[in-house]
Structures are given as structure tokens and as C-alpha cells.
Design an enzyme around this catalytic site. Structure first.
Site, PDB file in Angstrom:
ATOM      1  N   CYS A 183      41.989  60.934  63.188  1.00  0.00           N
ATOM      2  CA  CYS A 183      43.341  60.443  63.388  1.00  0.00           C
ATOM      3  C   CYS A 183      44.097  60.546  62.070  1.00  0.00           C
ATOM      4  O   CYS A 183      43.501  60.682  60.999  1.00  0.00           O
ATOM      5  CB  CYS A 183      43.330  59.008  63.897  1.00  0.00           C
ATOM      6  SG  CYS A 183      42.570  57.808  62.782  1.00  0.00           S
ATOM      7  N   CYS A 219      45.794  61.442  56.308  1.00  0.00           N
ATOM      8  CA  CYS A 219      44.330  61.432  56.442  1.00  0.00           C
ATOM      9  C   CYS A 219      43.743  62.808  56.737  1.00  0.00           C
ATOM     10  O   CYS A 219      42.592  63.074  56.407  1.00  0.00           O
ATOM     11  CB  CYS A 219      43.913  60.483  57.561  1.00  0.00           C
ATOM     12  SG  CYS A 219      44.779  58.915  57.552  1.00  0.00           S
ATOM     13  N   HIS A 262      36.779  56.616  53.022  1.00  0.00           N
ATOM     14  CA  HIS A 262      37.803  57.553  53.494  1.00  0.00           C
ATOM     15  C   HIS A 262      38.801  57.813  52.364  1.00  0.00           C
ATOM     16  O   HIS A 262      39.919  57.314  52.394  1.00  0.00           O
ATOM     17  CB  HIS A 262      38.486  56.945  54.727  1.00  0.00           C
ATOM     18  CG  HIS A 262      39.620  57.725  55.291  1.00  0.00           C
ATOM     19  ND1 HIS A 262      39.784  59.090  55.085  1.00  0.00           N
ATOM     20  CD2 HIS A 262      40.675  57.335  56.071  1.00  0.00           C
ATOM     21  CE1 HIS A 262      40.880  59.485  55.714  1.00  0.00           C
ATOM     22  NE2 HIS A 262      41.442  58.439  56.308  1.00  0.00           N
TER      23      HIS A 262
END
Length: 391
Positions: free
Chosen positions: A377, A95, A347
């Protein structure tokens, strides 16, 4: 403020409109094409930057296969005005990939290994599914709980540990859509969205200059009707309080302060500090707490000094514990994700780090902020943070 020659400055930021991965605007556009379009347009609007000066194109991408394989950074770079003499690399920190791309460029500038970099990232989750070709080692379960690889369950765990109610999550999810829609209506995304051609739901080609992922009709009441997505018996995390699966790319031009001064360029911001940290994979969403505390300490700051924060909204159940332990819950409406976040915008893994950082810089500019934090995160238990100062 006065800058040192090797300080790292952000010159410009742009991103694509965020598209739904299922039948969305980018369904007929490849990831490399999306990336190349974005890089080209950002360089075009910065004529003082000579593409031949680009040391390296550093591009975040998580699932590096199919159209995203074989070093997509180089594939995209070859389709732009950047000459073949400039280098390119693709990086992955899941991520946090494109924030890692920013950190890699920053570290090169700080150590005198280049002055001009193009960084960013992409993920076309409609073309390359998040689990496509992934084959985790079964022996990993000897070292970390098997559920640690299931992001939704880690969010359930974190929410339960911190007493985050279903209602609080639904409120956070509705807030994301409402703020993103408000920002859209008020033109707050105008400086960051670089229009792209795409296809509407009827198959017609058109130019998109808005995010098609935002659902302005979202309310706490509508979200309350959704069933748990990951733990059917007793779970609280739903699709409506999770980051959307979307397609998108983001890009920044990053320079040494000296080179920006030589070219007569007024930067958007300077990087004050950077940090990464690890946590137990079972609570992967908690990573921004130690990484942010580390970055603030390196900058000689406290969270009270920070004007605005962009926290990637992986899950409401994850974001709220992070905000609680960073002592930001009571400041959320003043400081945090003022234009919504990944619950509304999505995302796309490789895109998000640069996306939230660039959005932060625009929020700081629009609201007169000086110091900002972007943090997120990272799957399997990491956090990554950047502290910026507007110049």
C-alpha cells in the site's frame, strides 16, 4: 523458459541490515553513504556487469531533504565505481518508491531505452524524520478527509470495516517477528543482507550482518498489553502491530534478457507484469487489492497461480483485509511473508519496495517457487504490485 530480448530480468539483489532509527546501528551513517556502499558491494559481487554500462541509477526516497536531498541517487552514484557518464534520478511514490524505481527501469528496458539499470532506495528515518519539512495544503481537506493523511487512523478504519479483531492483529504481529527470527537463525537472509559497519548500543564500531529490529521474544500475550497508538478510545492498532520506523537501503541490478544472455548471466527472475492503482485515501492500506488484481490480469494469471507473496506489513489491521480480499488468508502460512515483514524488519519508506521484491525472489528460490507477487500500500491511497517468474 524462453525469454524475449526486451524482457526485464533481475540479476541480483542486496540490502543493508535493518537498523533501529532511535540509537540504531546506522545512527552515524548517512543515507547517501549507506546507498553507495550497497551499490558498490552489489556490483563487486557481479563482476560480469560493467559499471560503465549502467544507463541510470534509479533510487527511491520519500523525504528528499537534508542528506536525502538534491537527488540522492546521483549523490550516492558519484560515491561508487559507476562512472560520471551514467545518469541517476530519485523517485518518490511514498511507500512504493523503490518499487516504482523498478517499474521505471523496466519500462525503459521494454521500450529500448537502456539495457542495464541499478535500482533501489533508501530512507534514514533516524536522520530525516518522516514529517520533517512536510507542509500539507489545508485545502486538501475539501477533497479528502483530514485523517486520510494519518496512516494509523486509515489502518483503524480499514480494520473496523473488515471486522479485524485486536487479537487477530496481535497474532499477525507476533508471527512477523517469529518468522523473521526463524529466517535469521536458519541463514535465510544470508544471500540478501550485505554486511555494513555500524555502532552497537555501547558505541563500539562493528560489522552488522543481521537485522537489529527483530524482537524474538514477541508473543501474542506481550503485544496484547500494548495500548492503542492512534485512537486511544476504542482503537486496536498498536505500535506492536505497525511497521517499525527504521533505517535501511535496498538495491537490484536489472537488465534486458538479451544483455544478460550476452554477458552469460543467469537471472534470478523475469518481470511478468506491473501495476499501480488508486483507492480512497481514507482506506489507503487497501491499495494492494486493485493493483494486484490488475497486475494478475495483465499477466493472464489468477491469485491461485501464485506460489509466494510478499505484502508490505504497514499495519496488521491493513494487511489482513488485503489478504482476505485477495483470497490469501487461508493460504497465509504457506505463501505469505514467510520470512516475516515490516512489523519485524521495519519500513524505511524509500527502501521497502525493492526490499520486499528481493526477499520474495529469495523465498521463491529457497522453496522452489515459480511465480511470485510483491505488493504494497502507498500513503494517500495507492497500491503497487509486481509479478515475477523465476528463471
Amino acid at each position: 523458459m524462453s525469454l524475449n530480448p526486451r524482457d526485464v530480468v533481475i540479476v541480483d539483489f542486496g540490502r543493508t541490515p535493518m537498523g533501529r532509527s532511535k540509537g540504531g546501528m546506522h545512527r552515524n551513517t548517512r543515507a547517501e553513504t549507506m546507498s553507495a556502499h550497497l551499490i558498490s558491494k552489489l556490483l563487486e559481487r557481479n563482476p560480469k556487469v560493467d559499471p560503465a554500462e549502467v544507463e541510470d541509477v534509479i533510487w527511491g526516497c520519500v523525504n528528499q531533504t537534508l542528506e536525502q536531498g538534491w537527488n540522492i541517487a546521483r549523490m550516492a552514484s558519484l560515491m561508487t565505481q559507476i562512472p560520471h557518464t551514467s545518469a541517476a534520478q530519485t523517485v518518490s511514490r511514498l511507500c512504493g518508491s523503490s518499487m516504482s524505481a523498478l517499474h521505471t527501469a523496466a519500462q525503459a528496458i521494454q521500450t529500448g531505452n537502456g539495457d542495464v539499470f541499478v535500482i533501489g532506495g533508501v530512507e534514514h528515518m533516524g536522520h530525516v524524520g518522516m514529517m520533517h519539512g512536510v507542509d500539507p495544503n489545508p485545502h486538501l481537506s475539501l477533497y479528502a478527509a483530514k485523517a486520510s493523511g494519518m496512516m494509523g487512523l486509515t489502518a483503524e478504519m480499514l480494520g473496523k470495516m473488515h471486522g479485524i479483531s485486536r487479537e487477530a492483529q496481535d497474532k499477525f504481529g507476533a508471527r512477523s517477528h517469529q518468522l523473521a527470527w526463524k529466517a535469521t537463525q536458519e541463514g535465510k537472509f544470508k544471500d540478501e543482507i550485505i554486511p555494513m559497519e555500524g555502532y552497537d548500543e555501547n558505541g563500539f564500531l562493528k560489522v552488522f550482518d543481521f537485522d537489529e529490529t527483530i524482537r524474538p521474544e514477541t508473543t501474542v500475550e506481550t503485544l496484547a498489553q500494548l495500548k492503542p497508538a492512534f485512537n486511544p478510545k476504542g482503537g486496536t492498532v498498536t505500535a506492536g502491530t505497525s511497521s517499525q520506523i527504521t533505517d535501511g537501503a535496498s538495491c537490484m541490478i536489472v537488465m534486458s534478457a538479451q544483455r544478460a544472455q550476452d554477458l552469460g548471466i543467469q537471472p534470478m527472475a523475469v518481470i511478468r507484469s506491473m501495476a499501480v492503482a488508486g483507492v480512497d485515501p481514507a482506506i489507503m492500506g487497501y491499495g494492494p487489492v486493485p493493483s494486484t488484481n490488475k497486475a494478475l490480469k495483465r499477466a493472464g494469471l489468477t491469485i491461485a497461480d501464485i506460489d509466494f507473496v510478499e505484502l508490505n506489513e504497514a499495519f496488521a489491521a491493513q494487511a489482513l483485509p488485503v489478504l482476505k480480499d485477495l483470497k490469501l488468508l487461508d493460504k497465509m502460512d504457506e505463501k505469505v511473508n514467510l520470512h516475516g515483514g515490516a512489523i519485524a524488519l521495519g519500513h524505511p519508506f524509500g527502501c521497502s519496495g525493492a526490499r520486499i521484491s528481493g526477499t520474495l525472489l529469495n523465498v521463491m528460490k529457497q522453496n522452489g517457487g515459480t511465480l511470485g507477487v510483491s505488493t504494497m500500500c502507498v500513503g494517500l491511497g495507492q497500491g503497487i504490485t509486481t509479478v515475477f517468474e523465476r528463471v
